[in-house]
Structure formats: C-alpha cells, structure tokens
Motif scaffolding. Sequence first.
Motif, PDB file in Angstrom:
ATOM      1  N   GLU A  95       0.900  -1.110  -0.213  1.00 42.88           N
ATOM      2  CA  GLU A  95      -0.029  -0.073  -0.165  1.00 42.88           C
ATOM      3  C   GLU A  95       0.821   1.146  -0.066  1.00 42.88           C
ATOM      4  O   GLU A  95       2.053   1.255   0.509  1.00 42.88           O
ATOM      5  N   ARG A 124       1.989   4.786   1.424  1.00 38.49           N
ATOM      6  CA  ARG A 124       2.101   5.489   2.683  1.00 38.49           C
ATOM      7  C   ARG A 124       2.337   6.813   2.562  1.00 38.49           C
ATOM      8  O   ARG A 124       3.414   7.224   2.216  1.00 38.49           O
ATOM      9  N   GLU A 170       2.706   9.222   4.477  1.00 33.03           N
ATOM     10  CA  GLU A 170       3.492   9.884   5.327  1.00 33.03           C
ATOM     11  C   GLU A 170       4.944   9.646   4.981  1.00 33.03           C
ATOM     12  O   GLU A 170       6.123  10.328   5.286  1.00 33.03           O
ATOM     13  N   ASP A 174       4.512   0.534   0.826  1.00 35.99           N
ATOM     14  CA  ASP A 174       5.235  -0.186   2.038  1.00 35.99           C
ATOM     15  C   ASP A 174       4.364  -1.401   1.922  1.00 35.99           C
ATOM     16  O   ASP A 174       3.366  -1.778   1.441  1.00 35.99           O
TER      17      ASP A 174
END
Length: 706
Positions: free
Chosen positions: A269, A271, A273, A278
């Motif tokens: 998926e 990420r 941030e 990841d």
Amino acid sequence: MAILENIRKRTTILILIIGLALFAFVISGVFTNSSFAGGKMGSSVAEINGDEIPIDEFRRKVEVASNRFGPSASSMMVVNQVWDQEVRNSILGQQFEDLGIDIERDQIMNYIKTIPAYNQNPQFLNENGIFDEYKFLDFIADLKVNSPSQYNLWLQDEQSIIQNAKQQTYFNLVKAGVGATLKEGELDYKLANDKVDIKYVRIPYTSIADSTINITKSEIQTYINSHKEKFKQEKARDIQYVYFEEKASAADEDAIKQETLKLLDDTIEYRQETDRMDTIPGFRNTTDLEDFLDRRSDIKYDTIYKAKKDLPSSFADTLVALKVGEIFGPYRDGNYFKVSKMVDKKINGTAKASHILISWKGAKSAGENITRTKEEAEIKAKELLDEAKKKDAVFVQLARDNSDGPSAPNGGDLGYFQQGAMVADFNDFVFGNATGTIGLVETEFGFHVIKIDDKQDIYRIATLAREIEPSETTVNTLFQDATKFEMDAISGEKAFTDLAKESDYEVRPVNKIMAMDENLPGLGSQRGIVQWAFNEETKVGEVKRFNVNNGYVIAQMTGSYDAGLKSVEDASTTVLPILRKERKAKQLIAANKGKSMEDVAKDNSVSVSNASALNVKTPTIPGAGREPMVVGRAFAMNVGDTSDFIIGETGVFLISVTNKQEAPVLENYSTFANSIKTMNAGRVNNAVYEALKKTSEIEDNRAVFY
C-alpha cells in the motif's frame, strides 16, 4: 438514574443496601397515619372492587422493579410481576381494613427477626450470636444520614414490607381456624386402608371408532351452555405474518469469506507519510497480533489461554492439533467467518482440584466459629489426609463433613484454574504433581488436604473474525420486497396468503394472542404488534408493517374474540371427546344390556379380570388405569353383588365384589387428623387468596398503557 446505575455497578454494596434499606420503615415514621402513595394521580391502571390503582404510582413501582431486575428482564415481565403484586396487595388490603388488622412496631421487628438475611447477618448479632435490633436500627439511622439517595430509594418499599407482615398475621389467623377432628382422621385412615377385591370386565371406548360418532354443533353448544365456567375466554386475537429478515445472501457470505482470505497475506500500500509503497503484514505474518486484530477483526484479540472444552466444539480437534504459528481457516463459526492461529501451548496448563480446608483461630479468613489452635488443626488435617488416602475413601463426603472452606457444600471442588490463580504453596503442589495425587499443604488460610482431580492442556489462539452481515444491496432489496408485499396486501386485490404463495414467502399464523402477551413465535418480544392487534381501530383483515430488530414484519389480523364464552369451534377440541365418550357409553351399554359378565367378555373380545386390594384414596385398577367411579361403586356394594354397567374413564364396566377387608381399628387417629390439619394449613395462603381473587371485580387496564 445515574445513582441507580452506580449502585448496580457495586454489587456487594447493592446486596447489602437492598436487604437492609427495605426495612427503613422501622425508623421512618410509618407507624403514623401518613400514606406513602398519596392521593390518586391521573388515570388508573386497574380498579379492584372499587379501589383504583393510579397509573403514576404503578409506573414508579415498575421503574423500581426494573432497576432491581436489570436488563435481563423484559419490560412486560416486570409489568406483569408488579401487577400481580399490586392486585394481591389490594385484595388482601381490603380484607385487612374490614377486619381491622394492623401492625405495630414490635410485630414488625419480630417479622424482621424471622428473615435469615438479617437474623444471621454478623453485623446485627450481639456477642451471643443473637439478632440485636438496636444494631439494626443504628445501621438504618446511619443510612438515612449518610446515604439519603439509597435510603429514599428503598424507602419506597416500606408499604410492601408492611403488607407482607400484615399478610403473615392474616394468614396465621386463618390457619388458626383450620383443623381436623379425630373422626376426619379416622375417615382418612379408612379411605387409604379399607380394601376391596373385584372381578370385572371392561369394554373400552376405543372399541368404537371416533369416525362413527357424529356430534352436531348444537350438541356442542348445549354442552358449553351447561358448563359455562369451564369455557370462559378472555379477549384474544389471531394474526398471520410474513417475516422479511435482514440476513446475508449467499453472495454476501462469499464476499465476506473472500475479504477474510485477503487479510491473511501481506499487501502493498502507498503510505502518504513516507511517500512510498510499503508492505503491510497480513494475519499470517504480522508480529503484532493485538494491533492487527484490533483494526481488522470484528472480535478483538483474546490473550487468555483456553482448554479444548472452551473452544468451538465443531473445530476444537482441529484447532488444538495446530502447531505454534500454524493457521486454520477460513471456517464458519456461528455468524462469523474465522481464521485462527496457534500462538502458544501449555501442557497441563490448567488443573482441577478439590480440597479440605482445616483452619485455626487467627488464620486468614477464618470464621468466628473456628476455635481450634494451629496445632489442633494440623493434627486433624493429618488424620483426614490418612482417611482420604484409603482405597474406599469418598473425598467429596470428607470435604462436605469437615472442610472449613466455602467449597465444602460442593465437596471441596475448586473447579479448573491456571498457574498462579492460587496461593504459591497450593499452586506448586497442584502443578508439581500428577493427577490423582493427594497431599497436605499449609497456607495462611490453614491446612489443605488436596486431591488433584484433572489436568488439561491450554492454548492461546488468535482469531481473525469477520461478521457475516447483509450487504447494502441486500438490505435495499429486502426493503423493496417488504414494501411491495405490504402495498399489495393492503390493496386487498388478492388474499394475504395467495400473495405470499406467489412470491414463495412463508406465512406464519399466531392464534389466540392475549392482550398482555409480549412474545410471538418466531419473532420474540413484539409488544408493538400485540398492541396494534388489540387497538379498537384495528379491524379483522387489516394489514400493517412493523420494523423489527432484523428486518420487517407484514402482519394481518385474522380473528378477534371478545371476552365471554368460547365459540363452538374453539371449544370443540375439549367438548368432542367428552360427548363422544358419553355416546359410546350409551351404545355399549345398550348393546350389552342383560348379558352376564362372561357373555359380555366373549361378545366384545375382552377378558374377565381380577383386581385386589383397591382403595378409595388411590382408585387405580391394574390394567385399566385410574377409575374412581368404579372403585367407589365397589365399596358401596356387598360381597357377591354384581353391578349394573358403570360408565368409567376408559370404558364401561361390569364388576362383582369378591372380598372386602376393613382396616384394623386404631386406638387413636390423632396422627391422621394432624396430617390433614398440616396439609390444609399449607394450602391456606394460596387457597384463600385465589378464592378472594375469584370473587373480586378486577378491571385490568394494563393494555392501555403498556
């Protein structure tokens, strides 16, 4: 309500408060002429012999009762229980007033002293172990000053407590007038012990087929009119309904199963941030099971070790066979799809033990009745250890007879427990020895004679669970189907049952619903449907939709019955067997009139039988069953006499008395007279109240308010 909620959360305090504050009237001034209920307020939920029960007062009592019973009690169960108590209090209260029965302070305190919850409570006992009313009164006074909310709450019950004391006085007065003479005792003795022997022939009613007996409606109606008391009916309603249940379709189930499978493996998926793709560990590879299951499972992570018996029975064998880290699933368990992972195993991780506790004065938790020294306790424990190790010893009985522990009534059984649940020395003995071992351990509580009853392996299993729920599409379709059926049924173009048949819906009939019923077969608690059925504006044939917990009900009222006599149709199941038996008896007697016993037996393919030692008190004839008319007739005949045909319970009889034996004469029949007196006194409370209730005029308006 907030206060009551806090009280419910404090169970120990609640038990004490409930038990003690109920009797707050001792110091609350109830011995004056003040009235708890006050004047009548608003409409009445009942009128009993002219006395009204205001709905406001009734609702307060229902609320108090609901708080006591908690959420496990349905609303109508509480209402009906309060109703029964109020009707009883009103009917008996009218008797108390007519007879001038009242209760004084000393009588109330004497009543309190008869209740084990108070007369055995150490808090209210003096140094001699006797109930001390002053200690009790001090507690109530303290409650009134320091806990006014609880005091006022339980003070509401003082009228019912006084009522109970009055009832005790009233029924004791009635019992004082209940007796039995020696002549009655003699009669009771003779009814049981006078014996008669008979020879008989029985032609059973089954010898004539029911289909050959034609009973008309007018005959049934005549019987009903002649036995009106037996065929009274209350208001009742018949309904039929179609239930549209919100449940997952096969497609929904498959979709949930596939979603569960996807959660097993890692996913990649983005990420935000970290601004990169990841790998997110799935259930199979995650190292933080608690976090994963908190976010992805409909059942949170249970870290408690469980024995095989505590696992789902259909899958327990498979689950316990898993290796640590191994996964099983998806499998369906109830309304969930599950995948389980074995996290850890403990061999013999839970044990079942029994013990005999021999305590001494000063040991932890030792009761006030324990007076033995530690040395005396040790000697007794060693004696019991030797006794328990004998081949024929019954450990359960030894524990019941000797243990000072709370498990004594259960034969010392402590159930299953895991490592660390018991004090250290006790724990080490149980988990350090084999099943069947009996030994002695000393702890701060005393000396324990311990028997290890069983050991089981325990398992920590992490389970990913997804609830099987209907999809939004399924829910919408169900709503549309229910709405269409409702509109078609209301239109009346086709019969309710025909409409249901066209769409393959199941129609469920419910007959003879009473006004205060709450539960409907297949639906559970549905008070709203019952109220609709009894609404004066609801007519037979009317249709209405109801939203229920898991879907919709389309209901139709199909029958309405007013209070009064049952109709021929409703009473026929009871009356038909009675009239058929009467008709068969006439036919059998007419066909066999004038024949000898032997000819009757021959012509009807039955045999002549003998029955000995028959008595009136238990009028059962071997091979024929209970036949009070036949046995009673036998005692009225002389030896050698032959009867006419007797209409019995199971057939028509011809009997001949072959012997009679009178019971030996006793010097005194007081034992039998006292037995009758005791039996009659035991029936007083219920019999007197039911007789008063039967003759009372009771207007029941519960259905208007609930």
